[in-house]
Design an enzyme around this catalytic site. Structure first.
Site, PDB file in Angstrom:
ATOM      1  N   LYS A 112       5.721   9.409 -24.879  1.00  0.00           N
ATOM      2  CA  LYS A 112       4.461   8.970 -25.471  1.00  0.00           C
ATOM      3  C   LYS A 112       3.798   7.986 -24.526  1.00  0.00           C
ATOM      4  O   LYS A 112       4.363   6.935 -24.211  1.00  0.00           O
ATOM      5  CB  LYS A 112       4.706   8.295 -26.821  1.00  0.00           C
ATOM      6  N   THR A 141       7.243  12.751 -29.732  1.00  0.00           N
ATOM      7  CA  THR A 141       6.564  11.601 -29.125  1.00  0.00           C
ATOM      8  C   THR A 141       5.961  10.703 -30.201  1.00  0.00           C
ATOM      9  O   THR A 141       5.809   9.497 -29.992  1.00  0.00           O
ATOM     10  CB  THR A 141       5.479  12.050 -28.143  1.00  0.00           C
ATOM     11  N   ASP A 142       5.612  11.266 -31.347  1.00  0.00           N
ATOM     12  CA  ASP A 142       5.107  10.432 -32.439  1.00  0.00           C
ATOM     13  C   ASP A 142       6.186   9.462 -32.916  1.00  0.00           C
ATOM     14  O   ASP A 142       5.891   8.317 -33.269  1.00  0.00           O
ATOM     15  CB  ASP A 142       4.631  11.313 -33.599  1.00  0.00           C
ATOM     16  N   PHE A 189     -11.249 -11.529  12.373  1.00  0.00           N
ATOM     17  CA  PHE A 189     -10.798 -10.175  12.703  1.00  0.00           C
ATOM     18  C   PHE A 189     -11.359  -9.791  14.060  1.00  0.00           C
ATOM     19  O   PHE A 189     -12.573  -9.579  14.220  1.00  0.00           O
ATOM     20  CB  PHE A 189     -11.242  -9.168  11.639  1.00  0.00           C
ATOM     21  N   ARG A 233     -15.124 -14.918   8.533  1.00  0.00           N
ATOM     22  CA  ARG A 233     -15.556 -13.887   7.593  1.00  0.00           C
ATOM     23  C   ARG A 233     -15.052 -14.203   6.197  1.00  0.00           C
ATOM     24  O   ARG A 233     -14.118 -15.004   6.001  1.00  0.00           O
ATOM     25  CB  ARG A 233     -15.024 -12.515   8.019  1.00  0.00           C
ATOM     26  N   GLN A 287      -3.275  -7.601   7.039  1.00  0.00           N
ATOM     27  CA  GLN A 287      -1.850  -7.288   7.163  1.00  0.00           C
ATOM     28  C   GLN A 287      -1.016  -8.570   7.243  1.00  0.00           C
ATOM     29  O   GLN A 287       0.055  -8.669   6.630  1.00  0.00           O
ATOM     30  CB  GLN A 287      -1.600  -6.424   8.406  1.00  0.00           C
ATOM     31  N   ASN A 344      -9.224  -3.948   1.086  1.00  0.00           N
ATOM     32  CA  ASN A 344     -10.077  -4.940   1.735  1.00  0.00           C
ATOM     33  C   ASN A 344     -11.480  -4.802   1.162  1.00  0.00           C
ATOM     34  O   ASN A 344     -12.208  -3.855   1.463  1.00  0.00           O
ATOM     35  CB  ASN A 344     -10.085  -4.724   3.251  1.00  0.00           C
ATOM     36  N   HIS A 360     -14.746  -5.422   1.491  1.00  0.00           N
ATOM     37  CA  HIS A 360     -15.566  -5.849   2.614  1.00  0.00           C
ATOM     38  C   HIS A 360     -16.831  -6.580   2.162  1.00  0.00           C
ATOM     39  O   HIS A 360     -17.504  -6.167   1.210  1.00  0.00           O
ATOM     40  CB  HIS A 360     -15.976  -4.632   3.451  1.00  0.00           C
TER      41      HIS A 360
END
Length: 285
Positions: free
Chosen positions: A13, A58-59, A154, A171, A210, A236, A238
């Protein structure tokens, strides 16, 4: 004449929504969960011949989630998931493995009694596998949005004929953290692990996302000695500096375009050195 065989299979479920209110004189407390159950075992007959003799509906699984919330309470997502997984394996002879996955949605009190505010975005996660191999618990968080306005660069990357991205010495660094962590014994403190992720993102001067990933995973291992492995997925988000020169304006790192796609996706695992980690239980879907 071709022949066929049944491969790995499971059923359960999915996404049972559960809200439990703990009533107390000093004010109520809300636990808001999304619970998914998956079971494996001797279930081939239901696929091959439609024989449901070994199938727990599943119930019934859904009802068990609600009943356990009332009978046993919810002492943390990990503990609740483990109790459910162990129950299904212990009470159903045909079931040999159970996986219970939980998402927990945070609420904060607005007053001292009965009013709450849903905290947006971030979701706590817990996954418990229980079977012949024992019990494994993996906790985590997803959608933890973090941003720093400086302290990130970067540059020095590979450039070829298709490269147009300019190098930058300052940045915005932003991401939406999906992270999981696990220990060989016990349940690591999710609050401590989350705090370590946020702290490392904030105080790491980043030359690459990283590098930030490794710093975040390492900080969790430092702060939570019971954790042996951290898995991180960091998109990322941006933010590109807008060129305002056509309008006769400068832009001293103040106005950005926030791009939602495409995005860089940085993923990795940080493990405790010298600790043998057993293979994670393979559930193929």
């Amino acid at each position: 004449m071709p022949t066929f065989e049944l491969g790995p299979n499971q059923y359960g479920k999915a996404e049972t929504r559960l809200v439990r209110v703990e009533r107390a004189a000093g004010g109520d407390r809300i636990t808001d969960l999304n619970v998914s159950v998956a079971l494996r075992g001797d279930l081939a007959a239901s696929h091959l011949t439609g024989d449901n003799a070994a199938v727990l509906p599943t119930d019934t699984q859904k009802n068990t989630v609600y009943a356990f919330a009332r009978e046993h309470g919810i002492a943390g997502a990990e503990g609740f998931a483990a109790r459910l997984a162990e129950h299904f394996v212990a009470t159903q002879p045909a079931i040999h493995e159970a996986r219970v996955s939980i998402e927990e949605y945070p609420w904060s009190p607005v007053d001292a009694a009965h009013t709450f505010r849903r905290d947006g975005g971030e979701v706590r996660t817990a996954v418990v596998h229980h079977g012949p191999y024992g019990t494994q618990t993996v906790s985590g968080v997803k959608g933890l949005v973090l941003l720093k306005t400086t302290g990130s660069e970067f540059h020095g990357y590979v450039k070829d004929r298709y490269t147009t991205l300019p190098e930058t010495r300052d940045r915005i660094l932003a991401t939406s953290v999906d992270a999981t962590w696990r220990g060989l014994e016990g349940c690591p403190d999710p609050a401590a692990a989350r705090a370590a992720l946020v702290e490392a993102f904030a105080d790491t001067y980043s030359y690459a996302l990283q590098q930030t990933l490794f710093a975040m995973g390492s900080r969790v291992l430092q702060r939570c000695p019971e954790v042996v492995e951290v898995r991180l997925s960091l998109p990322n988000r941006h933010h590109f500096l807008v060129d305002l020169a056509p309008f006769g304006l400068d832009n001293p790192n103040e106005v950005y375009h926030a791009a939602d796609r495409p995005y860089g996706l940085i993923e990795g695992v940080v493990r405790r050195d010298g600790v043998e980690i057993p293979e994670e239980v393979a559930w193929t879907f």
